[in-house]
Design a protein around this motif. Structure first.
Motif, PDB file in Angstrom:
ATOM      1  N   LEU A   8      52.542  47.547  31.804  1.00 45.93           N
ATOM      2  CA  LEU A   8      51.396  46.833  31.231  1.00 45.93           C
ATOM      3  C   LEU A   8      50.863  45.770  32.182  1.00 45.93           C
ATOM      4  O   LEU A   8      49.650  45.571  32.286  1.00 45.93           O
ATOM      5  CB  LEU A   8      51.783  46.208  29.890  1.00 45.93           C
ATOM      6  CG  LEU A   8      51.927  47.188  28.731  1.00 45.93           C
ATOM      7  CD1 LEU A   8      52.430  46.456  27.493  1.00 45.93           C
ATOM      8  CD2 LEU A   8      50.617  47.887  28.450  1.00 45.93           C
ATOM      9  N   VAL A   9      51.737  45.076  32.877  1.00 45.77           N
ATOM     10  CA  VAL A   9      51.301  44.073  33.860  1.00 45.77           C
ATOM     11  C   VAL A   9      50.549  44.748  34.995  1.00 45.77           C
ATOM     12  O   VAL A   9      49.498  44.272  35.447  1.00 45.77           O
ATOM     13  CB  VAL A   9      52.512  43.259  34.379  1.00 45.77           C
ATOM     14  CG1 VAL A   9      52.124  42.425  35.576  1.00 45.77           C
ATOM     15  CG2 VAL A   9      53.074  42.391  33.269  1.00 45.77           C
ATOM     16  N   LYS A  10      51.049  45.879  35.466  1.00 44.53           N
ATOM     17  CA  LYS A  10      50.371  46.611  36.539  1.00 44.53           C
ATOM     18  C   LYS A  10      48.993  47.091  36.089  1.00 44.53           C
ATOM     19  O   LYS A  10      48.014  46.989  36.827  1.00 44.53           O
ATOM     20  CB  LYS A  10      51.210  47.797  36.993  1.00 44.53           C
ATOM     21  CG  LYS A  10      52.430  47.401  37.784  1.00 44.53           C
ATOM     22  CD  LYS A  10      53.248  48.614  38.182  1.00 44.53           C
ATOM     23  CE  LYS A  10      54.533  48.195  38.879  1.00 44.53           C
ATOM     24  NZ  LYS A  10      55.384  49.349  39.217  1.00 44.53           N
ATOM     25  N   LEU A  11      48.903  47.605  34.867  1.00 43.43           N
ATOM     26  CA  LEU A  11      47.613  48.046  34.345  1.00 43.43           C
ATOM     27  C   LEU A  11      46.634  46.884  34.197  1.00 43.43           C
ATOM     28  O   LEU A  11      45.446  47.031  34.463  1.00 43.43           O
ATOM     29  CB  LEU A  11      47.798  48.749  33.004  1.00 43.43           C
ATOM     30  CG  LEU A  11      48.370  50.155  33.058  1.00 43.43           C
ATOM     31  CD1 LEU A  11      48.636  50.668  31.646  1.00 43.43           C
ATOM     32  CD2 LEU A  11      47.443  51.089  33.798  1.00 43.43           C
ATOM     33  N   ALA A  12      47.133  45.734  33.778  1.00 42.63           N
ATOM     34  CA  ALA A  12      46.267  44.563  33.651  1.00 42.63           C
ATOM     35  C   ALA A  12      45.752  44.116  35.021  1.00 42.63           C
ATOM     36  O   ALA A  12      44.584  43.743  35.163  1.00 42.63           O
ATOM     37  CB  ALA A  12      47.020  43.427  32.968  1.00 42.63           C
ATOM     38  N   LEU A  13      46.598  44.164  36.033  1.00 45.67           N
ATOM     39  CA  LEU A  13      46.162  43.782  37.378  1.00 45.67           C
ATOM     40  C   LEU A  13      45.147  44.777  37.941  1.00 45.67           C
ATOM     41  O   LEU A  13      44.159  44.377  38.571  1.00 45.67           O
ATOM     42  CB  LEU A  13      47.359  43.659  38.309  1.00 45.67           C
ATOM     43  CG  LEU A  13      48.261  42.451  38.070  1.00 45.67           C
ATOM     44  CD1 LEU A  13      49.482  42.505  38.974  1.00 45.67           C
ATOM     45  CD2 LEU A  13      47.487  41.171  38.290  1.00 45.67           C
ATOM     46  N   ILE A  14      45.373  46.053  37.706  1.00 42.09           N
ATOM     47  CA  ILE A  14      44.413  47.063  38.157  1.00 42.09           C
ATOM     48  C   ILE A  14      43.069  46.876  37.446  1.00 42.09           C
ATOM     49  O   ILE A  14      42.004  46.954  38.063  1.00 42.09           O
ATOM     50  CB  ILE A  14      44.980  48.475  37.922  1.00 42.09           C
ATOM     51  CG1 ILE A  14      46.148  48.723  38.873  1.00 42.09           C
ATOM     52  CG2 ILE A  14      43.911  49.540  38.103  1.00 42.09           C
ATOM     53  CD1 ILE A  14      46.918  49.991  38.588  1.00 42.09           C
ATOM     54  N   HIS A  15      43.134  46.587  36.161  1.00 45.52           N
ATOM     55  CA  HIS A  15      41.914  46.334  35.392  1.00 45.52           C
ATOM     56  C   HIS A  15      41.169  45.115  35.940  1.00 45.52           C
ATOM     57  O   HIS A  15      39.941  45.139  36.075  1.00 45.52           O
ATOM     58  CB  HIS A  15      42.279  46.128  33.916  1.00 45.52           C
ATOM     59  CG  HIS A  15      41.100  45.979  33.033  1.00 45.52           C
ATOM     60  ND1 HIS A  15      40.532  47.025  32.385  1.00 45.52           N
ATOM     61  CD2 HIS A  15      40.371  44.886  32.710  1.00 45.52           C
ATOM     62  CE1 HIS A  15      39.504  46.589  31.688  1.00 45.52           C
ATOM     63  NE2 HIS A  15      39.388  45.289  31.875  1.00 45.52           N
ATOM     64  N   LEU A  16      41.881  44.066  36.268  1.00 46.49           N
ATOM     65  CA  LEU A  16      41.264  42.864  36.825  1.00 46.49           C
ATOM     66  C   LEU A  16      40.608  43.157  38.170  1.00 46.49           C
ATOM     67  O   LEU A  16      39.497  42.697  38.444  1.00 46.49           O
ATOM     68  CB  LEU A  16      42.320  41.763  36.983  1.00 46.49           C
ATOM     69  CG  LEU A  16      41.819  40.457  37.600  1.00 46.49           C
ATOM     70  CD1 LEU A  16      40.834  39.777  36.666  1.00 46.49           C
ATOM     71  CD2 LEU A  16      42.989  39.548  37.917  1.00 46.49           C
ATOM     72  N   ILE A  17      41.265  43.950  39.000  1.00 43.56           N
ATOM     73  CA  ILE A  17      40.697  44.301  40.304  1.00 43.56           C
ATOM     74  C   ILE A  17      39.401  45.089  40.122  1.00 43.56           C
ATOM     75  O   ILE A  17      38.391  44.813  40.784  1.00 43.56           O
ATOM     76  CB  ILE A  17      41.727  45.082  41.141  1.00 43.56           C
ATOM     77  CG1 ILE A  17      42.859  44.146  41.566  1.00 43.56           C
ATOM     78  CG2 ILE A  17      41.077  45.719  42.364  1.00 43.56           C
ATOM     79  CD1 ILE A  17      44.049  44.853  42.174  1.00 43.56           C
ATOM     80  N   PHE A  18      39.405  46.075  39.216  1.00 48.46           N
ATOM     81  CA  PHE A  18      38.192  46.851  38.982  1.00 48.46           C
ATOM     82  C   PHE A  18      37.083  46.001  38.372  1.00 48.46           C
ATOM     83  O   PHE A  18      35.906  46.194  38.679  1.00 48.46           O
ATOM     84  CB  PHE A  18      38.482  48.054  38.088  1.00 48.46           C
ATOM     85  CG  PHE A  18      39.051  49.220  38.839  1.00 48.46           C
ATOM     86  CD1 PHE A  18      38.334  49.823  39.854  1.00 48.46           C
ATOM     87  CD2 PHE A  18      40.303  49.701  38.528  1.00 48.46           C
ATOM     88  CE1 PHE A  18      38.856  50.901  40.548  1.00 48.46           C
ATOM     89  CE2 PHE A  18      40.836  50.780  39.211  1.00 48.46           C
ATOM     90  CZ  PHE A  18      40.113  51.386  40.233  1.00 48.46           C
ATOM     91  N   LEU A  19      37.437  45.050  37.534  1.00 53.62           N
ATOM     92  CA  LEU A  19      36.438  44.159  36.944  1.00 53.62           C
ATOM     93  C   LEU A  19      35.773  43.303  38.018  1.00 53.62           C
ATOM     94  O   LEU A  19      34.546  43.183  38.057  1.00 53.62           O
ATOM     95  CB  LEU A  19      37.083  43.266  35.880  1.00 53.62           C
ATOM     96  CG  LEU A  19      36.176  42.222  35.246  1.00 53.62           C
ATOM     97  CD1 LEU A  19      35.112  42.904  34.401  1.00 53.62           C
ATOM     98  CD2 LEU A  19      36.987  41.256  34.412  1.00 53.62           C
ATOM     99  N   VAL A  20      36.561  42.727  38.896  1.00 53.77           N
ATOM    100  CA  VAL A  20      36.013  41.899  39.982  1.00 53.77           C
ATOM    101  C   VAL A  20      35.158  42.748  40.911  1.00 53.77           C
ATOM    102  O   VAL A  20      34.074  42.336  41.332  1.00 53.77           O
ATOM    103  CB  VAL A  20      37.156  41.187  40.741  1.00 53.77           C
ATOM    104  CG1 VAL A  20      36.647  40.530  42.007  1.00 53.77           C
ATOM    105  CG2 VAL A  20      37.828  40.166  39.839  1.00 53.77           C
ATOM    106  N   LEU A  21      35.613  43.956  41.225  1.00 54.40           N
ATOM    107  CA  LEU A  21      34.857  44.853  42.087  1.00 54.40           C
ATOM    108  C   LEU A  21      33.522  45.234  41.449  1.00 54.40           C
ATOM    109  O   LEU A  21      32.473  45.230  42.120  1.00 54.40           O
ATOM    110  CB  LEU A  21      35.684  46.099  42.380  1.00 54.40           C
ATOM    111  CG  LEU A  21      35.032  47.130  43.292  1.00 54.40           C
ATOM    112  CD1 LEU A  21      34.865  46.566  44.692  1.00 54.40           C
ATOM    113  CD2 LEU A  21      35.875  48.383  43.331  1.00 54.40           C
ATOM    114  N   ALA A  22      33.519  45.536  40.173  1.00 55.25           N
ATOM    115  CA  ALA A  22      32.279  45.900  39.489  1.00 55.25           C
ATOM    116  C   ALA A  22      31.305  44.727  39.443  1.00 55.25           C
ATOM    117  O   ALA A  22      30.099  44.896  39.649  1.00 55.25           O
ATOM    118  CB  ALA A  22      32.586  46.383  38.073  1.00 55.25           C
ATOM    119  N   GLN A  23      31.804  43.528  39.205  1.00 55.71           N
ATOM    120  CA  GLN A  23      30.930  42.363  39.194  1.00 55.71           C
ATOM    121  C   GLN A  23      30.356  42.089  40.580  1.00 55.71           C
ATOM    122  O   GLN A  23      29.204  41.704  40.722  1.00 55.71           O
ATOM    123  CB  GLN A  23      31.696  41.129  38.685  1.00 55.71           C
ATOM    124  CG  GLN A  23      32.055  41.196  37.234  1.00 55.71           C
ATOM    125  CD  GLN A  23      30.828  41.244  36.345  1.00 55.71           C
ATOM    126  OE1 GLN A  23      29.853  40.555  36.584  1.00 55.71           O
ATOM    127  NE2 GLN A  23      30.882  42.085  35.335  1.00 55.71           N
TER     128      GLN A  23
END
Length: 59
Positions: A8-23
């Motif tokens: 779950l921590v790894k998925l949250a970090l991947i999600h954060l990376i994709f969010l920053v990249l999309a922004q």
């Protein structure tokens, strides 16, 4: 349980990376035209000027 928490921590970090990249992509004008489809729906790129209607009768 520890394995699930790590995943779950790894998925949250991947999600954060994709969010920053999309922004980041949406803030650059060269990418904005290709990625953001709402500007096509709103008619921003078409460049059509709306017809103006005179509402006050000048005498």
């Amino acid at each position: 349980m520890k394995k699930l928490e790590n995943m779950l921590v790894k998925l949250a970090l991947i999600h954060l990376i994709f969010l920053v990249l999309a922004q980041w992509v949406l803030t650059h004008d060269s990418w904005k035209r290709n990625v953001n489809k709402s500007i096509y729906y709103e008619g921003v790129i078409k460049g059509n000027e709306p017809r103006t209607t005179e509402t006050i009768d000048h005498k």
